[in-house]
Design a protein around this motif. Sequence first.
Motif, PDB file in Angstrom:
ATOM      1  N   UNK A 294       0.833  -1.202   0.000  1.00 55.87           N
ATOM      2  CA  UNK A 294       0.000   0.000   0.000  1.00 55.87           C
ATOM      3  C   UNK A 294       0.867   1.251   0.000  1.00 55.87           C
ATOM      4  N   UNK A 295       1.901   1.243   0.819  1.00 51.64           N
ATOM      5  CA  UNK A 295       2.809   2.395   0.876  1.00 51.64           C
ATOM      6  C   UNK A 295       3.529   2.579  -0.455  1.00 51.64           C
ATOM      7  N   UNK A 296       3.981   1.500  -1.062  1.00 53.24           N
ATOM      8  CA  UNK A 296       4.674   1.587  -2.344  1.00 53.24           C
ATOM      9  C   UNK A 296       3.747   2.109  -3.441  1.00 53.24           C
TER      10      UNK A 296
ATOM     11  N   UNK B  92       2.067   6.688  -6.857  1.00 53.61           N
ATOM     12  CA  UNK B  92       1.001   7.613  -7.249  1.00 53.61           C
ATOM     13  C   UNK B  92       1.319   9.050  -6.843  1.00 53.61           C
ATOM     14  N   UNK B  93       1.996   9.196  -5.719  1.00 53.46           N
ATOM     15  CA  UNK B  93       2.340  10.524  -5.217  1.00 53.46           C
ATOM     16  C   UNK B  93       3.363  11.219  -6.116  1.00 53.46           C
ATOM     17  N   UNK B  94       4.362  10.484  -6.567  1.00 49.60           N
ATOM     18  CA  UNK B  94       5.448  11.096  -7.321  1.00 49.60           C
ATOM     19  C   UNK B  94       5.386  10.865  -8.828  1.00 49.60           C
ATOM     20  N   UNK B  95       4.548   9.940  -9.300  1.00 51.20           N
ATOM     21  CA  UNK B  95       4.434   9.680 -10.738  1.00 51.20           C
ATOM     22  C   UNK B  95       2.978   9.479 -11.135  1.00 51.20           C
TER      23      UNK B  95
ATOM     24  N   UNK C 220      -2.843   6.236   0.362  1.00 47.34           N
ATOM     25  CA  UNK C 220      -2.235   4.902   0.353  1.00 47.34           C
ATOM     26  C   UNK C 220      -0.903   4.912   1.108  1.00 47.34           C
ATOM     27  N   UNK C 221      -0.075   5.898   0.797  1.00 50.43           N
ATOM     28  CA  UNK C 221       1.245   5.970   1.433  1.00 50.43           C
ATOM     29  C   UNK C 221       1.116   6.163   2.940  1.00 50.43           C
TER      30      UNK C 221
END
Length: 128
Positions: free
Chosen positions: A21-23, A28-31, A62-63
Amino acid sequence: MEFYIPTETGEFLAFCAAAAAALIGVVMLFAPRLTFRAAGIGIAEGRRGGLAEARSTMGGMHAGLGLAAILLAQPMVYLAVGAAFALAAFGRILSIMSDNGATLYNWVALLVQAALAILPLAYVFGMI
């Protein structure tokens, strides 16, 4: 405080679901464009709201949830991870049934979300 990696099988599987989930969230956060392209989602030119939504709701949530579960390593936090992915899988099932969304991507994403829901929930409820 030291970093804890579980040794018990059930908790380790729940830990792995939280790490996934973190990955997913970090990607999603950076790309967000890469994520949208993989999902077959287009962004209208001149409209940046979709990118903000991807970075915040889909990435940050998610992160944050995954990292909280990894750092706290508590059954109730793993329950939150499992419940979140179970409801995400339910939403994908609704889309497949209601929105004519029976695409290969949706079926694969449904399997991933179901697995990421089952692992922490099975641990929390003592099934593994």
